[in-house]
Design a protein around this motif. Structure first.
Motif, short mmCIF file in Angstrom:
data_model
loop_
_atom_site.label_atom_id
_atom_site.label_comp_id
_atom_site.label_asym_id
_atom_site.label_seq_id
_atom_site.Cartn_x
_atom_site.Cartn_y
_atom_site.Cartn_z
N HIS A 74 0.95 -1.03 -0.02
CA HIS A 74 -0.17 0.12 0.05
C HIS A 74 0.77 1.15 -0.01
O HIS A 74 1.83 1.35 0.75
CB HIS A 74 -0.90 0.02 1.12
N ARG A 75 0.61 1.91 -0.85
CA ARG A 75 1.44 3.25 -0.94
C ARG A 75 0.80 4.38 -0.11
O ARG A 75 -0.32 4.39 0.18
CB ARG A 75 1.44 3.70 -2.51
N VAL A 76 1.80 5.34 0.34
CA VAL A 76 1.38 6.51 1.24
C VAL A 76 2.01 7.73 0.52
O VAL A 76 2.98 7.68 -0.38
CB VAL A 76 1.73 6.37 2.68
N GLY A 77 1.77 8.97 0.86
CA GLY A 77 2.28 10.06 0.57
C GLY A 77 1.18 10.70 -0.67
O GLY A 77 0.29 10.32 -0.70
N LYS A 78 1.79 11.52 -1.39
CA LYS A 78 1.08 12.39 -2.60
C LYS A 78 1.08 11.52 -3.69
O LYS A 78 2.15 11.04 -4.17
CB LYS A 78 1.84 13.72 -2.67
N LEU A 79 0.02 11.40 -4.23
CA LEU A 79 -0.18 10.56 -5.49
C LEU A 79 -0.93 11.48 -6.40
O LEU A 79 -1.81 12.02 -6.08
CB LEU A 79 -0.83 9.18 -5.24
N LYS A 80 -0.88 11.07 -7.68
CA LYS A 80 -1.49 11.70 -8.83
C LYS A 80 -2.49 10.65 -9.46
O LYS A 80 -2.11 9.63 -9.34
CB LYS A 80 -0.46 12.33 -9.90
N PRO A 81 -3.63 11.23 -10.06
CA PRO A 81 -4.31 10.14 -10.92
C PRO A 81 -3.59 9.38 -11.93
O PRO A 81 -2.45 9.66 -12.34
CB PRO A 81 -5.25 11.10 -11.81
N LEU A 82 -3.92 8.08 -12.02
CA LEU A 82 -3.31 6.93 -12.57
C LEU A 82 -2.32 6.42 -12.05
O LEU A 82 -1.61 5.30 -12.34
CB LEU A 82 -2.94 7.32 -13.95
N ASP A 83 -1.67 7.06 -10.84
CA ASP A 83 -0.73 6.22 -9.92
C ASP A 83 -1.00 5.05 -9.14
O ASP A 83 -2.54 4.95 -8.97
CB ASP A 83 -0.20 6.98 -8.85
N GLN A 84 -0.41 3.86 -9.25
CA GLN A 84 -0.79 2.75 -8.47
C GLN A 84 -0.88 3.21 -7.00
O GLN A 84 -0.28 3.84 -6.50
CB GLN A 84 0.41 1.56 -8.84
#
Length: 133
Positions: A74-84
Motif C-alpha cells: 500500500h502506497r502512502v504520500g502524495k499520489l496523482k491520478p493513474l498512480d498505482q
C-alpha cells in the motif's frame, strides 16, 4: 479482452501492464470523485501502527483460509491520478479461497485500515471518509 493458450512461461508484471494498456484507470488513483476532477490525493498513516494493522489482517486471512499466503503493498504520500495505490495478492490451494481472502483483505483496506486520505480537487481540498461496505 485478451486470451492466449501457450506452453511458454509468462511474466505477471508484463501481463498486467498489457492488460492496463486498454484501461489504465483500473487499480489506480481516480481522476474523478463525486463529480470533481482530482488533482492529487495524499495518504497519511502512522508508521508502525499501520504495518501492525495490515499484518493483523493478513494473519486473520491466513487463519480463515489455512494454507494461503498474503501480500499487501500500500502506497502512502502524495499520489496523482493513474498512480498505482494498492496491491493485494493471495496464494491459496483453491481459487475460491484465494478470491474470498482477497475480497476480505480489500474490504478491510477500504473500510478499516489506518490510512487517511486528503483529496485535492478543482474546488479545494477535503478529507475522504473510508468506504462503507
Amino acid at each position: 479482452m485478451k486470451i492466449r493458450v501457450q506452453e511458454v512461461d509468462f511474466d505477471i508484471s508484463a501481463e498486467v501492464t498489457a492488460l492496463r494498456a486498454d484501461n489504465p484507470k483500473v487499480g489506480t488513483v481516480r481522476d474523478l470523485n463525486e463529480g470533481s476532477t482530482v488533482e492529487t490525493i495524499e495518504l497519511e498513516h502512522y508508521p508502525g501502527m499501520t504495518e501492525k494493522s495490515l499484518e493483523a489482517i493478513a494473519v486473520q486471512a491466513r487463519e480463515r483460509w489455512p494454507g494461503s499466503d498474503v501480500l499487501i503493498v500500500h502506497r502512502v504520500g502524495k499520489l496523482k491520478p493513474l498512480d498505482q495505490i494498492v496491491l493485494v495478492a493471495i496464494t491459496a490451494m483453491h481459487r475460491g479461497e484465494a478470491l474470498e481472502s482477497c475480497a476480505f483483505v480489500m474490504d478491510y483496506l477500504k473500510t478499516q485500515a489506518p490510512f487517511w486520505k486528503k483529496e485535492k480537487a478543482e474546488h479545494g481540498e477535503r478529507w475522504v471518509d473510508p468506504r462503507i461496505r
